[in-house]
Scaffold this motif. Structure first.
Motif, PDB file in Angstrom:
ATOM      1  N   UNK A  20      -3.225  -3.651   3.022  1.00 49.28           N
ATOM      2  CA  UNK A  20      -3.464  -2.359   3.652  1.00 49.28           C
ATOM      3  C   UNK A  20      -2.173  -1.673   4.116  1.00 49.28           C
ATOM      4  N   UNK A  21      -1.212  -2.377   4.732  1.00 47.65           N
ATOM      5  CA  UNK A  21       0.033  -1.684   5.122  1.00 47.65           C
ATOM      6  C   UNK A  21       0.743  -1.023   3.936  1.00 47.65           C
ATOM      7  N   UNK A  22       0.721  -1.655   2.771  1.00 45.73           N
ATOM      8  CA  UNK A  22       1.338  -1.058   1.590  1.00 45.73           C
ATOM      9  C   UNK A  22       0.590   0.207   1.169  1.00 45.73           C
ATOM     10  N   UNK A  23      -0.729   0.147   1.247  1.00 48.39           N
ATOM     11  CA  UNK A  23      -1.518   1.325   0.882  1.00 48.39           C
ATOM     12  C   UNK A  23      -1.274   2.474   1.867  1.00 48.39           C
ATOM     13  N   UNK A  24      -1.189   2.158   3.142  1.00 46.11           N
ATOM     14  CA  UNK A  24      -0.895   3.181   4.145  1.00 46.11           C
ATOM     15  C   UNK A  24       0.472   3.806   3.873  1.00 46.11           C
ATOM     16  N   UNK A  25       1.445   2.971   3.576  1.00 45.16           N
ATOM     17  CA  UNK A  25       2.802   3.468   3.305  1.00 45.16           C
ATOM     18  C   UNK A  25       2.825   4.404   2.101  1.00 45.16           C
ATOM     19  N   UNK A  26       1.918   4.164   1.127  1.00 42.52           N
ATOM     20  CA  UNK A  26       1.902   5.020  -0.065  1.00 42.52           C
ATOM     21  C   UNK A  26       1.508   6.454   0.266  1.00 42.52           C
ATOM     22  N   UNK A  27       0.852   6.656   1.420  1.00 44.29           N
ATOM     23  CA  UNK A  27       0.502   8.006   1.879  1.00 44.29           C
ATOM     24  C   UNK A  27       1.606   8.610   2.747  1.00 44.29           C
ATOM     25  N   UNK A  28       2.621   7.826   3.053  1.00 44.13           N
ATOM     26  CA  UNK A  28       3.672   8.304   3.951  1.00 44.13           C
ATOM     27  C   UNK A  28       3.219   8.401   5.390  1.00 44.13           C
ATOM     28  N   UNK A  29       2.163   7.689   5.747  1.00 42.39           N
ATOM     29  CA  UNK A  29       1.586   7.788   7.085  1.00 42.39           C
ATOM     30  C   UNK A  29       2.321   6.873   8.065  1.00 42.39           C
ATOM     31  N   UNK A 166      -9.793   9.092  -0.172  1.00 38.16           N
ATOM     32  CA  UNK A 166      -8.771   9.139  -1.219  1.00 38.16           C
ATOM     33  C   UNK A 166      -8.558   7.760  -1.848  1.00 38.16           C
ATOM     34  N   UNK A 167      -8.834   6.715  -1.075  1.00 37.59           N
ATOM     35  CA  UNK A 167      -8.645   5.351  -1.564  1.00 37.59           C
ATOM     36  C   UNK A 167      -9.752   4.469  -1.006  1.00 37.59           C
ATOM     37  N   UNK A 168     -10.316   3.632  -1.869  1.00 34.37           N
ATOM     38  CA  UNK A 168     -11.326   2.642  -1.481  1.00 34.37           C
ATOM     39  C   UNK A 168     -10.779   1.261  -1.799  1.00 34.37           C
ATOM     40  N   UNK A 169     -10.858   0.363  -0.826  1.00 34.75           N
ATOM     41  CA  UNK A 169     -10.439  -1.021  -1.026  1.00 34.75           C
ATOM     42  C   UNK A 169     -11.686  -1.906  -0.984  1.00 34.75           C
ATOM     43  N   UNK A 170     -11.981  -2.540  -2.107  1.00 35.68           N
ATOM     44  CA  UNK A 170     -13.125  -3.443  -2.207  1.00 35.68           C
ATOM     45  C   UNK A 170     -12.608  -4.877  -2.197  1.00 35.68           C
ATOM     46  N   UNK A 171     -12.795  -5.548  -1.080  1.00 34.63           N
ATOM     47  CA  UNK A 171     -12.348  -6.929  -0.920  1.00 34.63           C
ATOM     48  C   UNK A 171     -13.575  -7.786  -0.635  1.00 34.63           C
ATOM     49  N   UNK A 172     -14.088  -8.497  -1.647  1.00 40.73           N
ATOM     50  CA  UNK A 172     -15.329  -9.263  -1.428  1.00 40.73           C
ATOM     51  C   UNK A 172     -15.200 -10.340  -0.372  1.00 40.73           C
ATOM     52  N   UNK A 173     -13.979 -10.798  -0.096  1.00 39.58           N
ATOM     53  CA  UNK A 173     -13.800 -11.818   0.942  1.00 39.58           C
ATOM     54  C   UNK A 173     -14.259 -11.310   2.303  1.00 39.58           C
TER      55      UNK A 173
END
Length: 372
Positions: A20-29, A166-173
């Motif tokens: 998740x931190x990498x995904x957040x960084x991709x938005x520049x947030x 804008x982004x969905x993360x599907x983590x079955x765990x």
């Protein structure tokens, strides 16, 4: 002709939530609002996410001050927390995701959620959104429809492409810890989403592959996930199927079973998936009399003939130990009035069979008869 609308970017895989931190960084947030189901705060997942984000020098605002189906004041409070953020993350079941999407949309808006309910006012531009479902049921992560209740208890919706993630993360765990009864109720909700999207008046060839694929996978994966919660193959299939069903209803909407369950919710705090499953079983013998090609295709996806579909569904519900509908203090007449309310009537109009006054009485009585 049909319009599928946009489907969010989807990242799937066990362990994806840790990225998740990498995904957040991709938005520049650098300043995010994280909206989570309250019960998740008792475990390790949310504190771990917050710690990882803060380790990347990202400011995290937390909101989890709601329970059950969110009310208008919960949505307004979440929007207040999100105001000034760069991005909103939703983690949890359908209610948490709906609150997160609405908070991101209303954070910069004049007025509150009641001003935008039922399409009363055009929605403003929204903050970017990342949705992380921890249940396999609502499909809210891909949907532009968001459910909440007025503070008086009336079930309402806000719809608009601005609310899509804008982004969905599907983590079955993340779904493994869901108790068996909630796994069953959520999974059956997804099944009804898929079935209604595949068969209602708005059903079309663009959504059918998503809906029919969801039906096929839920049929085998749900009993396994209920019986063996650690079965990652079943959990993965169920989470993908729920997501596909969400894409399908976003394109085609729902119908009479959801009309009934939304109406029931006006009178008692019954779990949405539990109520929807019973409403589906109660309405199915009436519905299949339409015998459309779409109904036959949905039955085939569940590996049966259309005439055998009610029995097939009852067997599946028994296999996951659905349990009876709780007693709800409502008369058929009051339930019918709520079925015809402004927020619920579109689901009746979507139903592939015309719903006559006599049908309304039959459907209300058949659903209430399933109570213990």
């Amino acid at each position: 002709m049909f319009d599928m609308g946009a489907v969010p970017r989807i990242q799937f895989g066990a362990g994806q939530a840790a990225l998740l931190p990498e995904h957040v960084a991709s938005f520049g947030a650098r300043d995010v609002t994280l909206i989570a189901d309250p019960f998740l705060m008792q475990g390790a997942d949310i504190p771990r996410v917050v710690e990882a984000l803060r380790a990347d020098a990202i400011r995290v605002r937390l909101f989890h001050a709601f329970s059950g189906e969110p009310k208008a004041h919960h949505v307004a409070a979440a929007a207040d927390v999100a105001r000034g953020s760069d991005l909103v993350i939703g983690i949890g079941g359908g209610s948490a995701l709906d609150v997160a999407k609405l908070a991101a949309t209303l954070a910069g808006a004049p007025g509150g959620p009641m001003d935008y309910a039922l399409g009363r006012t055009p929605l403003p531009a929204a903050l970017p959104k990342i949705m992380v479902p921890t249940t396999a049921g609502t499909g809210s992560e891909t949907s532009a429809t968001n459910i909440f209740s007025s503070d008086a208890g009336e079930k309402l919706w806000i719809w608009g492409p601005q609310t899509r993630a804008e982004l969905v993360i599907l983590d079955p765990a993340l779904t493994v810890s869901l108790p068996p009864h909630l796994t069953a109720w959520c999974g059956l909700d997804a099944l009804v989403h898929a079935f209604e999207a595949a068969t209602n008046r708005n059903a079309h060839a663009g959504a059918a592959p998503y809906a029919l694929d969801a039906l096929r996978h839920i049929a085998w994966a749900l009993p396994r996930a209920v019986a063996w919660p650690d079965d990652m193959e079943a959990r993965s299939a169920l989470l993908i199927a729920s997501c596909h069903a969400g894409i399908a209803i976003d394109a085609c909407g729902t119908a009479v079973a959801h009309n009934l369950s939304h109406a029931l919710a006006r009178f008692a705090p019954v779990h949405h998936g539990h109520a929807t499953a019973h409403a589906f079983a109660a309405s199915l013998p009436w519905l299949i009399e339409a015998s459309t090609p779409q109904l036959r295709a949905a039955a085939a996806a569940l590996d049966c003939a259309l005439s055998d579909l009610p029995e097939r569904v009852e067997i599946l519900m028994g296999a996951v130990d659905l349990g009876p509908l709780p007693q709800i203090p409502v008369t058929p007449e009051a339930l019918i009035a709520e079925m015809q309310a402004e927020a619920n009537a579109p689901m009746l109009r979507n139903t592939v069979r015309e719903v006559t006054p006599a049908d309304l009485h039959h459907l209300a009585e058949a659903t209430l008869a399933r109570a213990a």
